[in-house]
Design a protein around this motif. Structure first.
Motif, PDB file in Angstrom:
ATOM      1  N   ASP A  97      -6.260  17.125 -15.551  1.00 25.16           N
ATOM      2  CA  ASP A  97      -5.138  17.020 -16.493  1.00 25.16           C
ATOM      3  C   ASP A  97      -4.010  17.999 -16.168  1.00 25.16           C
ATOM      4  N   ARG A  98      -3.844  18.317 -14.875  1.00 23.78           N
ATOM      5  CA  ARG A  98      -2.761  19.204 -14.474  1.00 23.78           C
ATOM      6  C   ARG A  98      -1.686  18.427 -13.713  1.00 23.78           C
ATOM      7  N   THR A  99      -0.487  19.003 -13.667  1.00 21.87           N
ATOM      8  CA  THR A  99       0.616  18.444 -12.892  1.00 21.87           C
ATOM      9  C   THR A  99       0.805  19.301 -11.650  1.00 21.87           C
ATOM     10  N   CYS A 100       0.864  18.669 -10.482  1.00 22.82           N
ATOM     11  CA  CYS A 100       1.085  19.430  -9.255  1.00 22.82           C
ATOM     12  C   CYS A 100       2.421  19.043  -8.639  1.00 22.82           C
ATOM     13  N   TYR A 101       2.961  19.973  -7.863  1.00 18.46           N
ATOM     14  CA  TYR A 101       4.281  19.803  -7.253  1.00 18.46           C
ATOM     15  C   TYR A 101       4.136  19.873  -5.733  1.00 18.46           C
ATOM     16  N   ILE A 102       4.670  18.866  -5.054  1.00 15.42           N
ATOM     17  CA  ILE A 102       4.601  18.845  -3.595  1.00 15.42           C
ATOM     18  C   ILE A 102       5.672  19.765  -3.039  1.00 15.42           C
ATOM     19  N   GLU A 103       5.250  20.792  -2.326  1.00 10.83           N
ATOM     20  CA  GLU A 103       6.177  21.785  -1.809  1.00 10.83           C
ATOM     21  C   GLU A 103       5.876  22.096  -0.353  1.00 10.83           C
ATOM     22  N   LEU A 104       6.917  22.391   0.398  1.00 11.63           N
ATOM     23  CA  LEU A 104       6.776  22.860   1.765  1.00 11.63           C
ATOM     24  C   LEU A 104       6.964  24.372   1.751  1.00 11.63           C
ATOM     25  N   ASP A 105       5.866  25.099   1.827  1.00 13.41           N
ATOM     26  CA  ASP A 105       5.909  26.553   1.731  1.00 13.41           C
ATOM     27  C   ASP A 105       6.219  27.164   3.093  1.00 13.41           C
ATOM     28  N   VAL A 106       7.158  28.119   3.124  1.00  9.06           N
ATOM     29  CA  VAL A 106       7.591  28.690   4.402  1.00  9.06           C
ATOM     30  C   VAL A 106       6.511  29.545   5.042  1.00  9.06           C
TER      31      VAL A 106
ATOM     32  N   ALA B 129       0.816  -1.215   0.000  1.00 13.27           N
ATOM     33  CA  ALA B 129       0.000   0.000   0.000  1.00 13.27           C
ATOM     34  C   ALA B 129       0.848   1.262   0.000  1.00 13.27           C
ATOM     35  N   SER B 130       2.139   1.129   0.323  1.00 15.45           N
ATOM     36  CA  SER B 130       3.042   2.283   0.353  1.00 15.45           C
ATOM     37  C   SER B 130       3.786   2.476  -0.965  1.00 15.45           C
ATOM     38  N   GLU B 131       3.615   1.555  -1.910  1.00 18.51           N
ATOM     39  CA  GLU B 131       4.297   1.687  -3.189  1.00 18.51           C
ATOM     40  C   GLU B 131       3.854   2.972  -3.885  1.00 18.51           C
ATOM     41  N   LYS B 132       4.822   3.722  -4.366  1.00 22.30           N
ATOM     42  CA  LYS B 132       4.548   5.075  -4.840  1.00 22.30           C
ATOM     43  C   LYS B 132       3.527   5.123  -5.972  1.00 22.30           C
ATOM     44  N   ASP B 133       3.605   4.184  -6.914  1.00 24.83           N
ATOM     45  CA  ASP B 133       2.676   4.242  -8.037  1.00 24.83           C
ATOM     46  C   ASP B 133       1.234   4.017  -7.589  1.00 24.83           C
ATOM     47  N   ILE B 134       1.034   3.149  -6.591  1.00 23.90           N
ATOM     48  CA  ILE B 134      -0.311   2.892  -6.073  1.00 23.90           C
ATOM     49  C   ILE B 134      -0.819   4.106  -5.304  1.00 23.90           C
ATOM     50  N   VAL B 135       0.056   4.700  -4.485  1.00 25.88           N
ATOM     51  CA  VAL B 135      -0.335   5.865  -3.699  1.00 25.88           C
ATOM     52  C   VAL B 135      -0.699   7.034  -4.610  1.00 25.88           C
ATOM     53  N   ILE B 136       0.130   7.285  -5.613  1.00 27.35           N
ATOM     54  CA  ILE B 136      -0.111   8.421  -6.512  1.00 27.35           C
ATOM     55  C   ILE B 136      -1.387   8.201  -7.323  1.00 27.35           C
ATOM     56  N   ARG B 137      -1.635   6.958  -7.730  1.00 30.14           N
ATOM     57  CA  ARG B 137      -2.862   6.675  -8.479  1.00 30.14           C
ATOM     58  C   ARG B 137      -4.089   7.002  -7.631  1.00 30.14           C
ATOM     59  N   ALA B 138      -4.067   6.580  -6.373  1.00 32.99           N
ATOM     60  CA  ALA B 138      -5.198   6.850  -5.484  1.00 32.99           C
ATOM     61  C   ALA B 138      -5.323   8.342  -5.180  1.00 32.99           C
ATOM     62  N   PHE B 139      -4.184   9.009  -5.054  1.00 33.78           N
ATOM     63  CA  PHE B 139      -4.175  10.435  -4.726  1.00 33.78           C
ATOM     64  C   PHE B 139      -4.724  11.278  -5.876  1.00 33.78           C
ATOM     65  N   THR B 140      -4.392  10.912  -7.109  1.00 34.74           N
ATOM     66  CA  THR B 140      -4.751  11.733  -8.267  1.00 34.74           C
ATOM     67  C   THR B 140      -6.106  11.389  -8.875  1.00 34.74           C
ATOM     68  N   ALA B 141      -6.569  10.158  -8.674  1.00 32.64           N
ATOM     69  CA  ALA B 141      -7.757   9.675  -9.373  1.00 32.64           C
ATOM     70  C   ALA B 141      -8.999  10.554  -9.222  1.00 32.64           C
ATOM     71  N   PRO B 142      -9.380  10.985  -8.002  1.00 32.72           N
ATOM     72  CA  PRO B 142     -10.626  11.751  -7.883  1.00 32.72           C
ATOM     73  C   PRO B 142     -10.622  13.064  -8.654  1.00 32.72           C
ATOM     74  N   TRP B 143      -9.438  13.639  -8.839  1.00 27.64           N
ATOM     75  CA  TRP B 143      -9.344  14.951  -9.478  1.00 27.64           C
ATOM     76  C   TRP B 143      -8.850  14.875 -10.915  1.00 27.64           C
ATOM     77  N   LYS B 144      -8.572  13.662 -11.396  1.00 28.47           N
ATOM     78  CA  LYS B 144      -8.116  13.451 -12.771  1.00 28.47           C
ATOM     79  C   LYS B 144      -6.840  14.231 -13.073  1.00 28.47           C
ATOM     80  N   LEU B 145      -5.944  14.268 -12.076  1.00 30.97           N
ATOM     81  CA  LEU B 145      -4.655  14.920 -12.266  1.00 30.97           C
ATOM     82  C   LEU B 145      -3.785  14.139 -13.241  1.00 30.97           C
ATOM     83  N   LYS B 146      -2.929  14.851 -13.943  1.00 30.12           N
ATOM     84  CA  LYS B 146      -2.002  14.186 -14.845  1.00 30.12           C
ATOM     85  C   LYS B 146      -0.854  13.533 -14.084  1.00 30.12           C
ATOM     86  N   ASP B 147      -0.299  14.263 -13.098  1.00 31.24           N
ATOM     87  CA  ASP B 147       0.865  13.730 -12.382  1.00 31.24           C
ATOM     88  C   ASP B 147       1.075  14.505 -11.089  1.00 31.24           C
ATOM     89  N   VAL B 148       1.800  13.870 -10.164  1.00 30.96           N
ATOM     90  CA  VAL B 148       2.246  14.517  -8.934  1.00 30.96           C
ATOM     91  C   VAL B 148       3.760  14.373  -8.872  1.00 30.96           C
TER      92      VAL B 148
END
Length: 273
Positions: A183-192, A90-109
């Protein structure tokens, strides 16, 4: 458990077919008795559980992937608590990203969060638009432009007043329309300024070259490593076990130690120690 797919009964049937035909696969081993049972013996009341001998195939990583790929992010987090194999798959990145992006139809994280707890929730509040400040921008004007509330912009960016905009290179804008993510790409960032990790989308999906609004990820990563090393020494376990308890406790060392102690007590009660 719910499913992030709209396959309905057909999808469930496919999963059961894989489970019942598992003895044809040479990738995993399981008890011959349980796997040779006829698919007709499986009725709608059968509970899929690692404790059910009918489903000894659920110890196989390939079968688990087939199931987990159909889970929403909340259920994917829950199954990690079942055991080490389930947690690993369940921690495998491809499975996690698929579940994370699916509801919003994101292209990539893109990017790796510093906290494993980042993946536990993929609500709309997890995302934001990066707006680069230009001369003449005001918080009220940006609220109108992006159809959001002024208070929401200020809350996300930890602004006490509208004047805070002039000391920053960008503002994070909350997303009010889910279609913005399609269909957007999002970037995980830690904003100060937001003081948390956010999945950020940029105009044309290209990040700003300036990184002054981002925290020093290297130093934070080193801090996480030191915390896990401390847990490992306190628990007297290996790195993988310490990492597991750090993850399930969302990076809280005290909660990790408490969870570990509870598991030890349970193992003693059932005679494992």
């Amino acid at each position: 458990m719910g499913s992030c797919c709209d396959e309905g009964y057909g999808g469930e049937r496919d999963v059961r077919k894989h489970l019942m035909n598992f003895h044809l696969s040479s990738n995993c081993s399981s008890s011959e008795e349980s796997l040779n049972r006829s698919p007709s013996s499986l009725d709608s009341s059968t509970v899929i559980s690692p404790m059910n001998s009918v489903f000894s195939a659920l110890a196989c990583r390939d079968i688990l992937r087939i199931i987990f790929e159909k889970l929403p992010i909340s259920d994917l987090h829950r199954v990690r608590c079942v055991g080490r194999v389930w947690n690993s798959v369940a921690s495998e990145k491809d499975i996690v990203i698929r579940a994370f992006t699916a509801p919003w139809k994101l292209k990539d994280v893109i990017g790796n969060p510093l906290s494993g707890g980042f993946w536990r929730d993929n609500g709309l509040g997890k995302f934001a638009i990066s707006h680069r400040i230009v001369r003449g921008d005001t918080v009220a004007g940006l609220a109108v432009k992006y159809s959001v509330q002024v208070v929401d912009i200020k809350r996300l960016n930890n602004m006490m007043s509208d004047h805070g905009i002039y000391s920053r290179e960008r503002l994070l804008i909350p997303i009010s329309n889910p279609n913005t993510l399609i269909d957007r790409t999002c970037y995980i960032e830690l904003d100060v300024y937001a003081k948390r990790e956010v999945a950020v989308i940029y105009p044309e999906d290209v990040p700003d070259s300036s990184c002054s609004h981002l925290s020093n990820r290297m130093s934070l990563g080193e801090g996480k490593k030191r915390a896990i090393d401390s847990l490992r020494r306190s628990m007297q376990v290996d790195d993988e076990t310490a990492q597991y308890y750090w993850s399930v406790s969302n990076g809280d060392p005290r909660a990790a130690l408490s969870e570990f102690s509870a598991d030890l007590r349970w193992e003693r009660q059932v005679g494992l120690h």
